[in-house]
Structures are given as C-alpha cells and as structure tokens.
Design a protein around this motif. Sequence first.
Motif, PDB file in Angstrom:
ATOM      1  N   ALA A 198      -2.199  -3.757   9.683  1.00  0.00           N
ATOM      2  CA  ALA A 198      -2.415  -3.749   8.292  1.00  0.00           C
ATOM      3  C   ALA A 198      -2.283  -5.050   7.460  1.00  0.00           C
ATOM      4  CB  ALA A 198      -1.100  -2.638   7.626  1.00  0.00           C
ATOM      5  N   GLY A 199      -3.300  -4.931   6.506  1.00  0.00           N
ATOM      6  CA  GLY A 199      -3.046  -6.147   5.480  1.00  0.00           C
ATOM      7  C   GLY A 199      -2.873  -5.471   3.967  1.00  0.00           C
ATOM      8  N   ILE A 200      -3.212  -6.627   3.245  1.00  0.00           N
ATOM      9  CA  ILE A 200      -2.943  -6.349   1.743  1.00  0.00           C
ATOM     10  C   ILE A 200      -3.865  -4.996   1.235  1.00  0.00           C
ATOM     11  CG2 ILE A 200      -3.753  -7.048  -0.577  1.00  0.00           C
ATOM     12  CD1 ILE A 200      -2.108  -9.709   0.122  1.00  0.00           C
ATOM     13  N   ASP A 201      -5.354  -5.035   1.713  1.00  0.00           N
ATOM     14  CA  ASP A 201      -6.139  -4.038   1.373  1.00  0.00           C
ATOM     15  C   ASP A 201      -5.525  -2.680   1.623  1.00  0.00           C
ATOM     16  OD1 ASP A 201      -7.797  -5.970   0.349  1.00  0.00           O
ATOM     17  OD2 ASP A 201      -9.266  -5.844   2.104  1.00  0.00           O
ATOM     18  N   GLU A 202      -5.345  -2.537   2.945  1.00  0.00           N
ATOM     19  CA  GLU A 202      -4.648  -1.157   3.448  1.00  0.00           C
ATOM     20  C   GLU A 202      -3.184  -0.953   2.481  1.00  0.00           C
ATOM     21  OE1 GLU A 202      -7.121  -2.700   6.536  1.00  0.00           O
ATOM     22  OE2 GLU A 202      -5.538  -3.671   5.314  1.00  0.00           O
ATOM     23  N   LEU A 203      -2.462  -1.925   2.424  1.00  0.00           N
ATOM     24  CA  LEU A 203      -1.158  -1.564   1.779  1.00  0.00           C
ATOM     25  C   LEU A 203      -1.418  -1.360   0.182  1.00  0.00           C
ATOM     26  CD1 LEU A 203       1.186  -4.466   3.253  1.00  0.00           C
ATOM     27  CD2 LEU A 203       1.087  -2.188   3.632  1.00  0.00           C
ATOM     28  N   VAL A 222      -6.695   6.726   9.044  1.00  0.00           N
ATOM     29  CA  VAL A 222      -5.351   6.531   9.421  1.00  0.00           C
ATOM     30  C   VAL A 222      -4.840   5.172   9.761  1.00  0.00           C
ATOM     31  CG1 VAL A 222      -3.735   7.394  11.375  1.00  0.00           C
ATOM     32  CG2 VAL A 222      -5.823   8.725  10.983  1.00  0.00           C
ATOM     33  N   ILE A 223      -4.031   4.807   8.740  1.00  0.00           N
ATOM     34  CA  ILE A 223      -3.517   3.467   8.659  1.00  0.00           C
ATOM     35  C   ILE A 223      -1.852   3.341   9.334  1.00  0.00           C
ATOM     36  CG2 ILE A 223      -2.841   1.691   7.147  1.00  0.00           C
ATOM     37  CD1 ILE A 223      -5.874   2.178   7.488  1.00  0.00           C
ATOM     38  N   SER A 224      -1.779   2.744  10.506  1.00  0.00           N
ATOM     39  CA  SER A 224      -0.603   2.472  10.820  1.00  0.00           C
ATOM     40  C   SER A 224       0.007   1.119  10.268  1.00  0.00           C
ATOM     41  CB  SER A 224      -0.283   2.549  12.293  1.00  0.00           C
ATOM     42  OG  SER A 224       0.746   1.969  12.830  1.00  0.00           O
ATOM     43  N   TRP A 225       1.136   1.358   9.529  1.00  0.00           N
ATOM     44  CA  TRP A 225       1.796   0.060   9.086  1.00  0.00           C
ATOM     45  C   TRP A 225       1.998  -1.069  10.107  1.00  0.00           C
ATOM     46  CZ3 TRP A 225       5.158   0.364   4.211  1.00  0.00           C
ATOM     47  CH2 TRP A 225       4.563   0.942   3.188  1.00  0.00           C
ATOM     48  N   ASN A 226       2.041  -0.480  11.548  1.00  0.00           N
ATOM     49  CA  ASN A 226       2.228  -1.400  12.560  1.00  0.00           C
ATOM     50  C   ASN A 226       1.076  -1.568  13.164  1.00  0.00           C
ATOM     51  OD1 ASN A 226       4.631  -2.396  13.824  1.00  0.00           O
ATOM     52  ND2 ASN A 226       4.137  -1.099  15.837  1.00  0.00           N
ATOM     53  N   GLU A 229      10.480  -3.287   0.479  1.00  0.00           N
ATOM     54  CA  GLU A 229       9.869  -4.178  -0.440  1.00  0.00           C
ATOM     55  C   GLU A 229       8.335  -4.409  -0.219  1.00  0.00           C
ATOM     56  OE1 GLU A 229      11.290  -6.999  -2.045  1.00  0.00           O
ATOM     57  OE2 GLU A 229      13.084  -5.678  -2.082  1.00  0.00           O
ATOM     58  N   LEU A 230       7.660  -3.916   0.757  1.00  0.00           N
ATOM     59  CA  LEU A 230       6.294  -3.649   0.687  1.00  0.00           C
ATOM     60  C   LEU A 230       5.665  -2.886  -0.298  1.00  0.00           C
ATOM     61  CD1 LEU A 230       5.719  -3.783   4.654  1.00  0.00           C
ATOM     62  CD2 LEU A 230       4.941  -5.684   3.285  1.00  0.00           C
ATOM     63  N   GLU A 231       6.561  -1.800  -0.399  1.00  0.00           N
ATOM     64  CA  GLU A 231       6.221  -0.658  -1.548  1.00  0.00           C
ATOM     65  C   GLU A 231       6.387  -1.267  -2.610  1.00  0.00           C
ATOM     66  OE1 GLU A 231       6.836   2.225  -4.522  1.00  0.00           O
ATOM     67  OE2 GLU A 231       8.410   1.180  -3.701  1.00  0.00           O
ATOM     68  N   LYS A 232       7.497  -1.839  -2.890  1.00  0.00           N
ATOM     69  CA  LYS A 232       7.424  -2.456  -4.317  1.00  0.00           C
ATOM     70  C   LYS A 232       6.447  -3.619  -4.622  1.00  0.00           C
ATOM     71  CE  LYS A 232      11.397  -4.989  -6.814  1.00  0.00           C
ATOM     72  NZ  LYS A 232      12.698  -5.750  -6.597  1.00  0.00           N
ATOM     73  N   LYS A 233       6.056  -4.209  -3.772  1.00  0.00           N
ATOM     74  CA  LYS A 233       5.228  -5.451  -3.802  1.00  0.00           C
ATOM     75  C   LYS A 233       3.750  -5.023  -3.898  1.00  0.00           C
ATOM     76  CE  LYS A 233       5.024 -10.133  -3.482  1.00  0.00           C
ATOM     77  NZ  LYS A 233       5.777 -10.994  -4.581  1.00  0.00           N
ATOM     78  N   PHE A 234       3.394  -4.060  -3.309  1.00  0.00           N
ATOM     79  CA  PHE A 234       1.894  -3.443  -3.222  1.00  0.00           C
ATOM     80  C   PHE A 234       1.521  -2.502  -3.683  1.00  0.00           C
ATOM     81  CE2 PHE A 234       2.504  -6.823   0.343  1.00  0.00           C
ATOM     82  CZ  PHE A 234       1.829  -7.769  -0.128  1.00  0.00           C
ATOM     83  N   SER A 235       2.465  -1.577  -3.760  1.00  0.00           N
ATOM     84  CA  SER A 235       2.055  -0.194  -4.345  1.00  0.00           C
ATOM     85  C   SER A 235       1.560   0.006  -5.548  1.00  0.00           C
ATOM     86  CB  SER A 235       3.227   1.012  -4.338  1.00  0.00           C
ATOM     87  OG  SER A 235       4.384   0.637  -5.093  1.00  0.00           O
ATOM     88  N   LYS A 236       0.352   0.768  -6.071  1.00  0.00           N
ATOM     89  CA  LYS A 236       0.041   0.883  -7.386  1.00  0.00           C
ATOM     90  C   LYS A 236      -0.841   2.217  -7.213  1.00  0.00           C
ATOM     91  CE  LYS A 236      -3.976  -1.792  -6.440  1.00  0.00           C
ATOM     92  NZ  LYS A 236      -4.864  -3.172  -6.577  1.00  0.00           N
ATOM     93  N   PRO A 237      -0.950   2.732  -8.574  1.00  0.00           N
ATOM     94  CA  PRO A 237      -1.711   4.156  -8.503  1.00  0.00           C
ATOM     95  C   PRO A 237      -3.055   3.962  -8.118  1.00  0.00           C
ATOM     96  CG  PRO A 237      -0.477   3.577 -10.743  1.00  0.00           C
ATOM     97  CD  PRO A 237      -0.500   2.398  -9.811  1.00  0.00           C
ATOM     98  N   ALA A 238      -3.611   5.068  -7.381  1.00  0.00           N
ATOM     99  CA  ALA A 238      -4.792   4.955  -6.589  1.00  0.00           C
ATOM    100  C   ALA A 238      -5.422   6.406  -6.764  1.00  0.00           C
ATOM    101  CB  ALA A 238      -4.837   4.525  -5.226  1.00  0.00           C
ATOM    102  N   LYS A 239      -6.541   6.411  -6.610  1.00  0.00           N
ATOM    103  CA  LYS A 239      -7.192   7.890  -6.368  1.00  0.00           C
ATOM    104  C   LYS A 239      -7.045   8.328  -4.946  1.00  0.00           C
ATOM    105  CE  LYS A 239     -11.687  10.208  -6.685  1.00  0.00           C
ATOM    106  NZ  LYS A 239     -13.546   9.906  -6.852  1.00  0.00           N
TER     107      LYS A 239
END
Length: 347
Positions: free
Chosen positions: A193-198, A186-190, A141-151
């Motif tokens: 992590a906030g919206i910027d990182e996600l 290095v970003i650990s989702w645990n 759900e996090l991937e679905k909500k926040f993922s988008k193309p990025a450099k």
Amino acid sequence: MKNLFKRLPTFSADYSGVCNAIQHMRCLIILHGQGGCIGGVSTCDDFEKEKNEERILFTKISEIDTVTGNDRKILNQIVLDSQEIEHDFIVIAGSPIPMLIGTDWKAWVRELEEATGKPVIAMNTKGFLTYEEGEKAVFLELEKKFSKPAKKENRVNIIGDTCLSGWTEDRRTNLKSNLQRQYDKVISWNDNAGIDELQKMCSASINIVASVSALPTVRKLEEDYGVPYMIAEEELKEIKGMEVFNKTGSILLVGEQVIMNQYRKQFRKNGYTGRISVCNFFEMNPEWMEEGDCRLEGEDDYIKYLKEQEGYEYIVGDSLLEQFGGYQKEFINVPQIALSGRLLNDR
C-alpha cells in the motif's frame, strides 16, 4: 515478579510491531538505535523482511554519537538513503536509546519532510511494550497522517494482517480472493500500500479487522468518516493433527484472538461440542471473549490458568508452550512468531 520469564523468550517488542505492520507498504522504514534492538527485529521478529529488505534501514547509532547527541549525521544519512530508495513516505521507529537521550521526534519529522519532500511519521516506541502496541500506534498514525473525506466506493481495506499477528501469505491471499468477489477493489495495508491507497482509506465501504491491533484505527475511521468495520472471516486450513481430536473433548487455543476465534468457530461448525477456550499473551478484546477465555501476562499466568481450568484434552499453540503440560492427550504446534520468533519456526 510476573514479568520474569524462566522458560519463555522475550516477546516481540513495540518497534518490531511497527516494522512488521508497514514492511510491505511503499515506505522507507528507519529503526533508530544500536545493534542490540536491531538484531532482535532482523534476526527474530522480521519473518518476511526478505521481500522488502532494501526499504528497512538501521541507524546503528555509535556510542560517541549517542553521548554527544549528534543527530545531524543520522539525519543527513537518511536524506541520502531516501534519494536512492523508491518510496512514498518515511516511518521512523524508536528504541530505548532515543528514549534515554531524549530524541526530539517532532524536530526530526520537520527537518526530514523539508529535506526530502516526503511525508514522515516518527513512532516514539521504546521497546518496553509488546508488538501489538507498536502495530496499534502506527496504524493510528497512518490514519492521522493520510485520512481525508472521500467519495464512497465499492472497496474494502484490510488492516492488521501482519505476520506477527499470525497472518501468512496464503491466508492473506485467500482472504483477498474471497473479498474480491464482493468488492471492486481490495486494499490490504500489508500488501504494498502506498500514499494513493492510504489517502483513499475513507472511501471504503467497509474495513476488515484482521487482528486486535486494527481495532482503534477502524473505530476511529467509523467515528470520524462513517466507515463500518467487521472481523475478518477467512476459512482457515485445518490444523495439522486435529484429525485425532475427540469432538466432545476440551480444546485450548493459544494465539492471536482473531485467528483463534476463527478456529473455534470452525471447530463448532464441524461438530465439536466440547469446551473450547482461547487465551493469548498479547492484547485481547473483551467483547470477543467467551467464558473461560483469558489474557495472559506471562508464563506464571499460563501455568496458573491451566491449573484453574484443570487442564485440557488438547492444546493448540506455539511449540514452546508444550513444556508447560496441561494437556491430557495431544499438543498441536501452531507457531506464534511474536512468542518464539522466526528461528524456532524456521525449523
């Protein structure tokens, strides 16, 4: 009758998996239900909640509100709480009561997003599945909500390093330290992590799979955005008591597959030549299994497995498994929170 446990406690449920998977993120967590389910999370399964306790709220819906379907009272309270607690987004996890009364989660998301101005995710957990199903669902759900193309950047995401999957703070720190030698970020989702990182998850050079729960999400990110993934390889501390092991003896490792496979790899690296098997009461990825490995459905499966394998010289697993025997020399306790909970392992 395979789900009838006579000697083991109830395993951590899917809503516990949701709460544990996101408890260190900058989000407001709402567990919707009555006191029974909530007590299981806060008392038994939520091993690290003290760090972000103010961000986890329980609705404790009353009997009259349950019968009348009075969602408005709860929604208003969530809006008020969201104004007092700092957060980037809201995640709501269900329990058996919302399932029985047919809570309209889509309506909750729509109304709460409009009232708070923050992204809202509603997890239709029911308490009938085990923790890893909740973790898998919320990661997706996090991937679905926040993922988008990025450099692409020289950064890495660590996904699945939750306490219910066997990750302690020390293990997380060691893994991050090793990765920081290769990657700029290095970003650990645990780890807060906030919206910027996600929202930058797709800019990663690679994703690190810290547990089986992360697999569906990293596969989706690879398929949709071309982000490859690899299994976490962290040099684990030696198991206390393993110095007595005979290097030609047979060993059974019971626990989360990623961590136990890493222990098996380290045993072999240190010269162990005997049979080493891994089994778990929770999901296992068949691609990572070797001959003799087994996904267990319950305690009867475990007893049957030990008989079929004719026992092991050494067994490594949660202390509750010692009562089943099956070892000829030593049983080494490595707690599995999703099996025995925080109370037993606090001792």
